[in-house]
Each structure stands twice: as C-alpha cells, then as structure tokens.
Design a protein around this motif. Sequence first.
Motif, PDB file in Angstrom:
ATOM      1  N   THR A 299       0.859  -1.182   0.000  1.00  0.00           N
ATOM      2  CA  THR A 299       0.000   0.000   0.000  1.00  0.00           C
ATOM      3  C   THR A 299       0.891   1.226   0.000  1.00  0.00           C
ATOM      4  O   THR A 299       1.723   1.401   0.894  1.00  0.00           O
ATOM      5  CB  THR A 299      -0.935   0.007   1.230  1.00  0.00           C
ATOM      6  OG1 THR A 299      -1.678  -1.213   1.259  1.00  0.00           O
ATOM      7  CG2 THR A 299      -1.901   1.181   1.171  1.00  0.00           C
ATOM      8  N   VAL A 300       0.730   2.033  -1.032  1.00  0.00           N
ATOM      9  CA  VAL A 300       1.537   3.240  -1.198  1.00  0.00           C
ATOM     10  C   VAL A 300       0.591   4.426  -1.291  1.00  0.00           C
ATOM     11  O   VAL A 300      -0.213   4.515  -2.221  1.00  0.00           O
ATOM     12  CB  VAL A 300       2.403   3.174  -2.478  1.00  0.00           C
ATOM     13  CG1 VAL A 300       3.243   4.433  -2.627  1.00  0.00           C
ATOM     14  CG2 VAL A 300       3.271   1.932  -2.490  1.00  0.00           C
ATOM     15  N   ASP A 301       0.676   5.297  -0.300  1.00  0.00           N
ATOM     16  CA  ASP A 301      -0.145   6.507  -0.290  1.00  0.00           C
ATOM     17  C   ASP A 301      -1.626   6.189  -0.493  1.00  0.00           C
ATOM     18  O   ASP A 301      -2.323   6.858  -1.242  1.00  0.00           O
ATOM     19  CB  ASP A 301       0.373   7.485  -1.347  1.00  0.00           C
ATOM     20  CG  ASP A 301      -0.043   8.920  -1.056  1.00  0.00           C
ATOM     21  OD1 ASP A 301      -0.282   9.248   0.124  1.00  0.00           O
ATOM     22  OD2 ASP A 301      -0.131   9.707  -2.014  1.00  0.00           O
ATOM     23  N   GLY A 302      -2.087   5.092   0.136  1.00  0.00           N
ATOM     24  CA  GLY A 302      -3.501   4.730   0.090  1.00  0.00           C
ATOM     25  C   GLY A 302      -3.924   3.854  -1.079  1.00  0.00           C
ATOM     26  O   GLY A 302      -5.069   3.432  -1.156  1.00  0.00           O
ATOM     27  N   ARG A 303      -3.021   3.541  -1.999  1.00  0.00           N
ATOM     28  CA  ARG A 303      -3.344   2.690  -3.151  1.00  0.00           C
ATOM     29  C   ARG A 303      -2.715   1.319  -2.958  1.00  0.00           C
ATOM     30  O   ARG A 303      -1.551   1.214  -2.563  1.00  0.00           O
ATOM     31  CB  ARG A 303      -2.845   3.316  -4.441  1.00  0.00           C
ATOM     32  CG  ARG A 303      -3.542   4.670  -4.711  1.00  0.00           C
ATOM     33  CD  ARG A 303      -3.266   5.164  -6.060  1.00  0.00           C
ATOM     34  NE  ARG A 303      -3.988   4.327  -7.015  1.00  0.00           N
ATOM     35  CZ  ARG A 303      -3.943   4.483  -8.307  1.00  0.00           C
ATOM     36  NH1 ARG A 303      -3.200   5.430  -8.824  1.00  0.00           N
ATOM     37  NH2 ARG A 303      -4.626   3.702  -9.111  1.00  0.00           N
TER      38      ARG A 303
ATOM     39  N   MET B   3       6.739   9.227   2.549  1.00  0.00           N
ATOM     40  CA  MET B   3       5.614   8.631   1.838  1.00  0.00           C
ATOM     41  C   MET B   3       5.125   7.414   2.630  1.00  0.00           C
ATOM     42  O   MET B   3       5.920   6.557   2.997  1.00  0.00           O
ATOM     43  CB  MET B   3       6.046   8.194   0.437  1.00  0.00           C
ATOM     44  CG  MET B   3       4.975   7.465  -0.347  1.00  0.00           C
ATOM     45  SD  MET B   3       5.607   6.906  -1.938  1.00  0.00           S
ATOM     46  CE  MET B   3       5.349   8.370  -2.897  1.00  0.00           C
ATOM     47  N   PRO B   4       3.815   7.332   2.905  1.00  0.00           N
ATOM     48  CA  PRO B   4       3.307   6.177   3.644  1.00  0.00           C
ATOM     49  C   PRO B   4       3.325   4.906   2.789  1.00  0.00           C
ATOM     50  O   PRO B   4       2.723   4.848   1.722  1.00  0.00           O
ATOM     51  CB  PRO B   4       1.872   6.569   4.005  1.00  0.00           C
ATOM     52  CG  PRO B   4       1.500   7.644   3.056  1.00  0.00           C
ATOM     53  CD  PRO B   4       2.772   8.300   2.611  1.00  0.00           C
ATOM     54  N   VAL B   5       4.082   3.904   3.258  1.00  0.00           N
ATOM     55  CA  VAL B   5       4.226   2.626   2.565  1.00  0.00           C
ATOM     56  C   VAL B   5       4.023   1.512   3.589  1.00  0.00           C
ATOM     57  O   VAL B   5       4.674   1.516   4.630  1.00  0.00           O
ATOM     58  CB  VAL B   5       5.624   2.489   1.930  1.00  0.00           C
ATOM     59  CG1 VAL B   5       5.794   1.127   1.288  1.00  0.00           C
ATOM     60  CG2 VAL B   5       5.878   3.590   0.924  1.00  0.00           C
TER      61      VAL B   5
END
Length: 83
Positions: free
Chosen positions: A8-12, A57-59
């Motif tokens: 999951t990268v930035d909500g995707r 970056m959220p990962v």
Amino acid sequence: MAIVNRLTVDGRDYFLPEPVTRLKEEILRAIQAGGGYVNIPPLRGGPGIDILFSPGMPVTWSQIDVGDSVGGDEDDLEPYPAL
C-alpha cells in the motif's frame, strides 16, 4: 494456499506475487537516497508500474493467504439441524 503480498503506497493497493525481498530492498534504497522510481511488477503479466518513492511517503506491506478454491464441495457442507 498461496500468499499474495499487498503493498500500500499513499492509500493505493498493489498486489504482488512472492518473492518480494528484492523489491522491498529497492524501495528502501530509493527512500534512503532521498527519492527514486521503483518498478512495481504486476500480479499477473504486464509491464508493471513505476512509482516515485520518497521519504515521508506512507508505505505498508501485508500478506494475504489466498486459498486455491473459492468454495468447497457441496458434500462437505453439513445440513442445519432439524428444529
């Protein structure tokens, strides 16, 4: 049972087959370098997608157990008890 990895990268969400060790290392190197593109391979065939990873970056990574068959045989089902 098969294991599918979810990145999951930035909500995707991106679903990936095993192994993912090398991909995790590439993502970490890109982030440690201050940012960089990493190619995320597809679950089934195709060119994948290039994602620009950068610090902050959220990962997240998770693993999902996926069974080989969705349903069981009807013979395996037990009937409801009579009331």
